[in-house]
Motif scaffolding. Sequence first.
Motif, PDB file in Angstrom:
ATOM      1  N   ASN A 294       0.837  -1.211   0.000  1.00 56.09           N
ATOM      2  CA  ASN A 294       0.000   0.000   0.000  1.00 56.09           C
ATOM      3  C   ASN A 294       0.867   1.255   0.000  1.00 56.09           C
ATOM      4  O   ASN A 294       0.541   2.236  -0.665  1.00 56.09           O
TER       5      ASN A 294
ATOM      6  N   ALA B  30       2.235   1.649  -3.460  1.00 58.86           N
ATOM      7  CA  ALA B  30       1.151   2.096  -4.350  1.00 58.86           C
ATOM      8  C   ALA B  30       0.833   3.567  -4.099  1.00 58.86           C
ATOM      9  O   ALA B  30       0.625   4.338  -5.034  1.00 58.86           O
ATOM     10  N   MET B  31       0.813   3.981  -2.823  1.00 54.61           N
ATOM     11  CA  MET B  31       0.508   5.374  -2.486  1.00 54.61           C
ATOM     12  C   MET B  31       1.617   6.289  -2.997  1.00 54.61           C
ATOM     13  O   MET B  31       1.341   7.357  -3.546  1.00 54.61           O
TER      14      MET B  31
ATOM     15  N   SER C 235       3.556   5.732  -5.530  1.00 53.26           N
ATOM     16  CA  SER C 235       3.410   5.764  -6.984  1.00 53.26           C
ATOM     17  C   SER C 235       2.266   6.704  -7.385  1.00 53.26           C
ATOM     18  O   SER C 235       2.406   7.505  -8.307  1.00 53.26           O
ATOM     19  N   TYR C 236       1.139   6.601  -6.678  1.00 55.74           N
ATOM     20  CA  TYR C 236      -0.006   7.470  -6.963  1.00 55.74           C
ATOM     21  C   TYR C 236       0.364   8.932  -6.744  1.00 55.74           C
ATOM     22  O   TYR C 236       0.060   9.797  -7.573  1.00 55.74           O
ATOM     23  N   ILE C 237       1.049   9.204  -5.629  1.00 56.41           N
ATOM     24  CA  ILE C 237       1.457  10.580  -5.330  1.00 56.41           C
ATOM     25  C   ILE C 237       2.428  11.084  -6.391  1.00 56.41           C
ATOM     26  O   ILE C 237       2.309  12.229  -6.848  1.00 56.41           O
TER      27      ILE C 237
ATOM     28  N   ARG D 234       2.623  10.128  -9.530  1.00 56.73           N
ATOM     29  CA  ARG D 234       1.861  10.394 -10.763  1.00 56.73           C
ATOM     30  C   ARG D 234       1.079  11.693 -10.639  1.00 56.73           C
ATOM     31  O   ARG D 234       1.036  12.497 -11.567  1.00 56.73           O
ATOM     32  N   ARG D 235       0.434  11.905  -9.484  1.00 50.70           N
ATOM     33  CA  ARG D 235      -0.342  13.135  -9.277  1.00 50.70           C
ATOM     34  C   ARG D 235       0.559  14.364  -9.305  1.00 50.70           C
ATOM     35  O   ARG D 235       0.190  15.396  -9.844  1.00 50.70           O
TER      36      ARG D 235
END
Length: 147
Positions: A70, A73-74, A76-78, A80-81
């Motif tokens: 997690n 993943a977080m 990676s998400y951050i 990308r954002r």
Amino acid sequence: MTVERYEFRLTRLEEEVRELHRNQVDALASHMKKHQDLSLSNHKAIADLEQVVLKVTHDLKALSVKVDQNHIAMESYIDRRMESFEASVNQRFDHVDQRFEKVESDVSELKSEVSELKSDVSELKSDMYEVKSDIAEIKSLLKEKLV
């Protein structure tokens, strides 16, 4: 009679000793059985506890792996954002830069036109003074002819 009495008593005492010995053996056996049962119960409780500890350890390892996944993943998400946000901000700054360049160009063009207008106004003033001078001369000539 005293010998018989003593023999009887001796026999009775021997029976009592045997009974006491049996009772002690039974009590000792019962005590050992309880001790053995407690020992088995303790061993079972320890084995059960070991199983619980193993399960909890396994569950904690699985949870740790999940938390790590997690977290990755977080991140990676951050990332990308943030990249998307940076691209959006850069695009907006590029647009603002283009608008500023257009405004600077328009201002430069307006300055040039204002300069031309000033030149035209100066020329008009000069022409107006010439026309005034010509009118004054015409008036003067007209006066002479009339007089």
